[in-house]
Design a protein around this motif. Structure first.
Motif, PDB file in Angstrom:
ATOM      1  N   ARG A 132       0.648  -1.111   0.580  1.00 32.37           N
ATOM      2  CA  ARG A 132       0.131   0.225  -0.096  1.00 32.37           C
ATOM      3  C   ARG A 132       1.011   0.949  -0.004  1.00 32.37           C
ATOM      4  NH1 ARG A 132      -2.670   0.703   3.907  1.00 32.37           N
ATOM      5  NH2 ARG A 132      -1.736  -0.930   5.882  1.00 32.37           N
ATOM      6  N   GLU A 133       1.556   1.240   0.736  1.00 31.42           N
ATOM      7  CA  GLU A 133       2.833   2.500   0.667  1.00 31.42           C
ATOM      8  C   GLU A 133       4.131   2.110  -0.484  1.00 31.42           C
ATOM      9  OE1 GLU A 133       3.079   2.551   5.468  1.00 31.42           O
ATOM     10  OE2 GLU A 133       5.186   1.751   4.756  1.00 31.42           O
ATOM     11  N   ALA A 134       3.767   1.487  -1.253  1.00 36.13           N
ATOM     12  CA  ALA A 134       4.654   1.393  -2.775  1.00 36.13           C
ATOM     13  C   ALA A 134       3.573   1.960  -3.894  1.00 36.13           C
ATOM     14  CB  ALA A 134       5.424   0.097  -2.739  1.00 36.13           C
ATOM     15  N   ILE A 135       2.349   2.007  -3.433  1.00 35.85           N
ATOM     16  CA  ILE A 135       1.351   2.381  -4.117  1.00 35.85           C
ATOM     17  C   ILE A 135       0.819   3.857  -4.170  1.00 35.85           C
ATOM     18  CG2 ILE A 135      -0.871   2.400  -4.392  1.00 35.85           C
ATOM     19  CD1 ILE A 135      -1.265  -0.439  -4.130  1.00 35.85           C
ATOM     20  N   ALA A 136       1.334   3.899  -2.989  1.00 35.81           N
ATOM     21  CA  ALA A 136       1.132   5.353  -2.565  1.00 35.81           C
ATOM     22  C   ALA A 136       2.115   6.655  -3.575  1.00 35.81           C
ATOM     23  CB  ALA A 136       1.205   6.395  -0.820  1.00 35.81           C
ATOM     24  N   LEU A 137       3.695   5.440  -2.683  1.00 37.08           N
ATOM     25  CA  LEU A 137       4.427   5.877  -3.649  1.00 37.08           C
ATOM     26  C   LEU A 137       4.956   6.415  -4.659  1.00 37.08           C
ATOM     27  CD1 LEU A 137       7.455   4.832  -1.312  1.00 37.08           C
ATOM     28  CD2 LEU A 137       6.848   6.707  -1.044  1.00 37.08           C
ATOM     29  N   CYS A 138       3.868   5.659  -5.984  1.00 37.29           N
ATOM     30  CA  CYS A 138       3.824   5.522  -7.427  1.00 37.29           C
ATOM     31  C   CYS A 138       2.635   6.720  -7.997  1.00 37.29           C
ATOM     32  CB  CYS A 138       3.356   4.018  -8.125  1.00 37.29           C
ATOM     33  SG  CYS A 138       4.609   2.479  -7.762  1.00 37.29           S
ATOM     34  N   GLU A 139       1.727   6.457  -6.684  1.00 31.37           N
ATOM     35  CA  GLU A 139       1.065   8.064  -7.137  1.00 31.37           C
ATOM     36  C   GLU A 139       1.541   9.355  -7.092  1.00 31.37           C
ATOM     37  OE1 GLU A 139      -2.324   7.199  -4.538  1.00 31.37           O
ATOM     38  OE2 GLU A 139      -3.588   5.896  -6.900  1.00 31.37           O
ATOM     39  N   ALA A 140       2.293   9.541  -6.405  1.00 32.15           N
ATOM     40  CA  ALA A 140       2.910  10.926  -6.055  1.00 32.15           C
ATOM     41  C   ALA A 140       3.736  10.579  -6.817  1.00 32.15           C
ATOM     42  CB  ALA A 140       3.523  10.184  -4.249  1.00 32.15           C
TER      43      ALA A 140
END
Lengths: 325, 325
Positions: A132-140
């Motif tokens: 989930r945190e990796a997804i958030a980083l990719c989104e940013a």
């Protein structure tokens, strides 16, 4: 490195900064966890959203080839694509899915693509948070699409569907008997079923299989988050790169409808709520994993096994010990 | 009433004292919990053990009739028999299994029998603890056999098998197709499969069904706690009271073998350990169920849903709040 500077480089779309940040969120060290929390808080202000596509399918269905072909098509449309993996089994096998980037040779060379193998990690709860945190980083980092692949072991499909906007089930052409091999619960998660390998000799079988699944999907209860005609079953050929554009069109129809009708936001809010509750529970239970707690559990456990203390009395004592620590 | 006096009356085999003590362990009130713990500690010193027989079977298989006939046969042999039930669904249905004692009319009139309906309770964890404590009370009260019935909903078979010395699966005569309706996990728990209704027109079907299950059992991996020939499948007729004595003989063969080879003690110790760990986990998670914790969970949850706080950050804050309380 300053966290704010790392954050700025991620917002700027720099892939090396993104890779480094994912390594940071994958770390279990307390100081890294604190830095990761600071970074994620810093980045969430940007408010960027990708389309998160969860993808599940049994081994041999051609998932890597599908991701490569589908990803290349999206890049051809001018989109930026990140690929992540949830693989709770990777510790046991020693390897990891997506570990071999050569399986996605073309995609891994594209500057608008980012492929990240799943970290070695046995605990699905930990995998879930890191992903989930990796997804958030990719989104940013400005990716338009984040593909989250899972091998479909145990609970991993639920985990992935709870962090995706769309959930795709990739299946192989098969006889009618094997249709029942897909669990009802997994069918109910799927927004779209894609029957792969609709090419060469397998094409007629793929078409028949697709019709079977379409029929099975029609028997499921209508979900409020679906427009007419969804969930949908379609045939694709990852090898011949056929049907992928049509599948993408349907994904956009579904996404637009959900955005327009408020389901996108509702779903993301419900998912955040779900993960909040999961994290509270697992953080609470993690108090049993400290060396001191393990020692106490063994000490009381030995008394229970020896019949000197009832399970309930020992549990009461253990709780008191835990709270006093 | 003095707990020690209640304890003495239980040790003396008084059924009204036993019934009263079970009501005490079923209560959720803190002072009752404390009294129950005192009582159980007092009674455990007696070191009495019953043969705990878990019994599962789908509705319509004739479980009540079986318990009545089997229980009456045991009483005829001079044994004292207690019957308890684990029914996690009883809250929803409003009723409870064993609620209607008229289903076991003869048994309920016997002075050497004790029948206790399952309490209304939605949480399986709570049901499990209460049932284990009720079993301990029945053992202290000198019952030779404690039958623990379950409806087989969700996890209830696992719960019952984890508190039984023997686990019986009662099945109906059926066509070969329905054999697969019994989940492999349930088959693996069974020490004996009894195919009921081996009477009248159904007798040939029952014999065939029994042979099918015997074949299926032979395919399972041999367990260290089983002598040669177990787990076993047999036919019985609860209505005609046929085969029950043979089934009881086999249960005694199995029990004696396990006692002689140390498996009885090993199993009870492992079960105690299992329940100790379960109770610690559920007691820890129960800290989320207090009114204050629920209020805090909702407060943080609202911020998570609104996107003001990430699930992880909110979970960290919630844990800190919980520990400070």
């Amino acid at each position: 490195m300053e966290i704010s500077s790392l954050g700025d480089r991620i917002l700027n779309g720099e892939r090396r900064a993104l890779a480094r940040a994912i390594t940071l969120v994958e770390s279990g060290r307390a100081d890294h966890r604190a830095q990761a929390a600071e970074l994620l808080a810093h980045l969430s202000g940007a408010g960027r959203q990708s389309l998160r596509i969860g993808l599940s399918g049994t081994p041999g269905v051609g998932k890597s080839t599908f991701i490569e072909s589908f990803g290349m098509m999206l890049i051809g449309l001018g989109l930026r694509v990140a690929v992540l993996a949830v693989d709770p089994s990777s510790t046991r096998s020693g390897g990891s899915i997506l570990g071999d980037k050569t399986r996605m040779e073309r995609l891994s060379r594209e500057k608008n693509a980012f492929i990240r193998p799943s970290p070695s990690q046995s605990h699905l709860g930990g995998v879930a948070r890191r992903t989930r945190e990796a997804i958030a980083l990719c989104e940013a980092s400005g990716f338009d699409v984040v593909l989250i692949e899972t091998v479909g072991v145990g609970q991993s499909e639920t985990v992935v569907s709870e962090m995706s906007d769309l959930f795709l089930l990739l299946l192989a052409p098969a006889g009618g008997d094997e249709l029942q091999g897909v669990k009802r619960g997994i069918m109910e998660m799927a927004d779209m079923i894609l029957v792969n390998k609709a090419d060469g000799d397998l094409k007629p079988t793929a078409t028949r299989t697709c019709a079977d699944y379409a029929g099975a999907l029609r028997l499921l209860r209508k979900r409020p988050q679906d427009p007419e005609g969804f969930p949908k079953a379609m045939t694709v050929s990852a090898v011949e790169e056929h049907g992928l554009d049509k599948a993408w069109d349907e994904m956009q129809v579904l996404t637009k409808w959900r955005r327009d009708n408020g389901h996108w936001d509702t779903n993301r809010a419900a998912q955040a709520q779900y993960w909040f509750e999961q994290e509270v529970r697992s953080a609470l239970l993690a108090r049993l994993s400290t060396p001191q707690a393990r020692f106490d559990m063994e000490r009381f456990g030995a008394q229970v096994s020896a019949g000197q203390l009832s399970p309930s009395a020992a549990a009461t004592d253990m709780l008191a010990t835990l709270i006093a620590e």
